[in-house]
Design an enzyme around this catalytic site. Sequence first.
Site, mmCIF file in Angstrom:
data_model
loop_
_atom_site.group_PDB
_atom_site.id
_atom_site.type_symbol
_atom_site.label_atom_id
_atom_site.label_comp_id
_atom_site.label_asym_id
_atom_site.label_seq_id
_atom_site.Cartn_x
_atom_site.Cartn_y
_atom_site.Cartn_z
ATOM 1 N N ASP A 312 0.863 -1.172 0.000
ATOM 2 C CA ASP A 312 0.000 0.000 0.000
ATOM 3 C C ASP A 312 0.907 1.231 0.000
ATOM 4 O O ASP A 312 2.119 1.139 0.213
ATOM 5 C CB ASP A 312 -0.933 -0.012 1.209
ATOM 6 C CG ASP A 312 -2.235 0.722 0.941
ATOM 7 O OD1 ASP A 312 -2.239 1.631 0.080
ATOM 8 O OD2 ASP A 312 -3.247 0.399 1.577
ATOM 9 N N SER A 313 0.329 2.382 -0.250
ATOM 10 C CA SER A 313 1.121 3.589 -0.449
ATOM 11 C C SER A 313 2.045 3.863 0.741
ATOM 12 O O SER A 313 1.589 4.027 1.875
ATOM 13 C CB SER A 313 0.184 4.782 -0.661
ATOM 14 O OG SER A 313 0.926 5.955 -0.879
#
Length: 818
Positions: A312-313
Amino acid sequence: MQDQDRTATVPQGNGRKASSTHQPTLRSCFLRPHPLLVSLLLITSVTPLATSQSPATIPSEAAVAARVDSLLAKMTVAEKIGQLNQLDYVNASDDAILRGDVGAFLNLADPVEINRVQHLALDRTRMHIPLLLGFDVINGYRTLFPISLAQAATWDPALVEAMHATIAQETAAVGINWTFAPMLDIARDPRWGRIVEGSGEDPYLASRMAVAKIQGLQGPQLGAPGKILACVKHFAGYGAPPGGRDYDSVYLPEVQLQNVYLPPFRAAVEAGAGSVMSAYMSLNDVPASGNAALLRGVLRDQWGFRGFVVSDSWAIHTMRSEGYVENLDQAALRALKAGENMDMGSQTYLKFLPEHVANHDVSLRELDDAVRPILRIKVLMGLFEHPYVDASKTEATLTDPAHRAQARHAASETAVLLRNEDNTLPIAPSIHSIAVIGPLADTPAALMGSWPAKAKKSETLSLLSAIRERAGAAVQILYEPGVPIGREPQAELNPDTITPRPYNSDPPAPDSPIAKAVATSLKADLTLLILGEDASMNGEYASRASIDLPGRQEEMMQAVTLAARKAGKPVALVLVNGRPLNITWASTHVPSILEVWQPGTEGGHAVADLLFGDANPGGKLPLTWPRSTGQIPIYYAHNATKVNQEAADFKSFYWDEPTTPLYPFGFGLSYTTFTLRDLKLNTSEIQSGGSLEATVVVENKGSRPGDEVVQLYTHQRSGTAVRPVRELKGFERVTLQPGESKTVAFTIGPRQLQFWSPATRAWGVEPDDFDLWVGDSSRATLHETFKVTAPVKIAAGQNGQAVPEKTVAKEDKNDHEQ
């Protein structure tokens, strides 16, 4: 080279088909084709899409592997690490592409610029490797479909697949080839903001939706025209944070992971999902982005996943703030060793892996193993041959009227009718004036959800405008927004717009928003209250401490309803929201309640269709609806306690509120009425590897065409572990004309009956007595029983007697392993 052949036929209608009852759960034989996937491919009514490669030219796995190995043999260490780096396009530079530092971009959505950067990668870099271009296309690109939670409320996988085929077509038309969807996190706490992005509380329903979405986005194979790469998220357990607080560490015992939280991901992997996103949070004290037990042990070793895993980011970077690593150098090493293939956004791999390779902390083989799945997916997607998009055709695809018609139909199918006393809805022809009241009535953005992608607010009609349009000149529409609502920074919380307030029985001040709402209501024949949450109140970092109606909506609703009812005038509540809200008072005072969720671009028209009877609500709740925040978490598939819940001496209840939910899982009404009867099993006893068929007759007893969702639940009475009181194991949404009936059949076999036992630490079907119910919700009442026996092995006992063969989940096998 322009690839101008990427066109696809838009699925028409609802795409409904007969429903399979095979449950996509974990099993040891993971290479066998998933029965649900096979049935979807065989009986889908979605118009087949032409593939970019004919069956004769689809490369074999051996050919793909050879091509990938050839690339790896020629790549430098720096070029390999570049493939592991996804860069946000706002931080991009041509030099980074030309150096080979980028394998994928994030947040680039201009087709002309997409073609330009692909040309840079293909024509001017040494290895000529195309880029993956990722974008958060969650419920639609230009045409927004209802939010994911609402899609699950359709209980119609074929319809959901058709939606995602259109989502993929619009996205591919821009040149984006990768979306970060679907979200498959099971969620049982509506305080969590991202419950809006999933399919609710049940692993069976969520698994069916997962397969439908993967098939819609990716098609029959990677690289099909008009299709994109899916990315299932967030692996794993992200939907179970304590208190519903986004990003908080999650603690789940393995029995819950195996039986509840992992099955939708397994179903998606078996359906061919090409990428998986690891979660932000720590699971049982190990960050998901550095969790080898998940990323290697479960995903690759147990399930045979051959795609790639993306963080995820900035999640690799944030392992430091979580206290898992001392510095980013360690974060890069641990993430790669755990099985994280691509770093989204943080450039941690780009900065620190070169030194790890040089120091032999990461071997060349380990580096190749990390890059290989990414290159494999790019080859399978046909990006080396067809990396470009015909930008001259983009706008025509994005504005295709068929997409809008499909979105309107889909939105009407997601609505759930929760209450309808005195047939308040649909609006009767005798109604000549309507008061539309509420802060969400004339707010198009509220219908669009928290992930609007590139949709335009100007193309979304508000509920008020749609009601006016449908009502015509013969019906007077009065409007009053009433009390405001809003989401403000934590430090500036305004009790009038954020904090739910108790109802004040004192008459409101004459010039107050509530007084104006009451006055407007009394001028009309019918009042429509449009209440709920703005889109900003749901989604990522949008958790709530309370599920009460935000602001003073409850106070206004009560004042308007009591005044209108005293005057003998009907009231209907239309809920616009992304989570269950506390409508306990409304459930006994407001005659009609219609849940329309956040219905998307055509939501205004769809809701007007429902209100005026042009469409008939047929959705069912994909989660259990609590009475108040204090009941959370609440879900139907709970275990029994020491005393039966129906017994007189049952003690496990609240003394200040009923223990039961406001509305059960699977609940939903219609403008017509249905009956279910004649539940039959073709046998009362099967062996543990066998199956039985259950049939039931459903009939439309009303005067309108409508949809009913026939639901089947089972319960294993005893075994090596306590089993939930009921579990969904099959469903089918059926459309019937007035007076029409249909026999619905379900197959119940190992897929439906197996579970992961904490006693044996294995999946299996246990010999035991089972209950089976069929009905229109999790409170189904039609009931039968059947028995599962151990399979018989002939001539295995003394004197040639047949003896029962032990199953994998018998109590006496590995009984000590807890």
